[in-house]
Design a protein around this motif. Structure first.
Motif: not given
Ligand code: BTN
Length: 250
Positions: A173-196
């Protein structure tokens, strides 16, 4: 099983509500959101009696066998469709942090290991008229569940099965929430789409089942808002916003 004290301590300073048993953590999170829950607040359950999946399906997991959570986020309205990318990528990263290989995303947001579903994501939004109030990002991850002989239409697995060990739920759970915070802060970034995008199995022949139609063709690509581009055999390119992708023989 979790306890409120344990989770509060483990996830501090995040606001957290623990429910041993609830209907759906998404419902609880939307309720809390409307009462002014802080950004990143999370509702976690050991068991859901009315767990929801995409497209009106049920999400069923044995008590304590899965991570069942909903995170409250307030993305800009124009990026709402990227919420499921945030969820699917965070799960993917969490799983890979255990050195698991063969992880991919089945459009739009099922996370799989070796082609078997390990997690599903269900973002649900709360509106006031056409104003977006926020989102409950619902995520279910199979952690310690044995799917041998389970009567599921889709092949499924759990992280514990793949690792051949009991997975510590608080750590996951801790690991998951850390990554949710990471990507949620980058929701508008090209990098989010690229990684997905790079994790999507594209180029294969697929059937898309929608509520009122069935399309068969090649899943060619996906767009930055998550829309799937499917070319049917008559050469027409269809933009598919929601549906289910089924592997299809040639
Ligand atoms: C899917 O694969 O169709 C999405 C499944 C999402 C399940 C999670 S479990 C926590 C949250 N609460 C729900 O009722 N659903 C989501």
């Amino acid at each position: 099983m979790f306890t409120q004290e344990l989770l509060q301590y483990a996830l501090a300073p995040r606001a957290v509500v623990y429910e041993p048993r609830t209907g759906s953590t998404n419902d609880d999170a939307i309720h809390w959101l409307l009462e002014g829950a802080p950004e990143g607040a999370v509702v976690i359950a050991d068991e859901q009696t009315k767990g929801r999946g995409r497209l009106g399906r049920q999400w069923v997991a044995p008590p304590g066998g899965a991570l069942l959570l909903s995170v409250i986020l307030r993305p800009p309205r124009e990026l709402l469709t990227r919420m499921s990318m945030v969820g699917a990528l965070a799960v993917t990263d969490m799983i890979e942090s255990y050195d698991v290989t063969g992880v991919d995303i089945k459009w739009p947001n099922d996370v799989r290991i070796g082609g078997r579903k390990v997690s599903g994501v269900l973002p649900e939004a709360a509106w006031e008229g056409d104003r977006l109030l926020g989102v409950a990002l619902g995520i279910g991850v199979n952690l310690n569940i044995d799917f041998t002989n389970a009567p599921f239409p889709q092949p499924a697995t759990s992280l514990g099965t793949v690792l051949d060990t009991q997975v510590n739920r608080v750590e996951a759970l801790k690991r998951l929430l850390r990554r949710i915070d990471h990507w949620a802060q980058r929701i508008g970034d090209d990098g989010l789409f690229a990684a997905w995008h790079v994790r999507l199995g594209l180029g294969m022949r697929a059937t898309v089942q929608q509520s009122d139609s069935v399309l068969v063709g090649i899943a060619e690509d996906a767009e930055p808002d998550g829309t799937l581009l499917l070319r049917t055999d008559d050469g027409v390119l269809h933009r598919v916003r929601a549906g289910d992708l089924l592997p299809t023989p040639n």
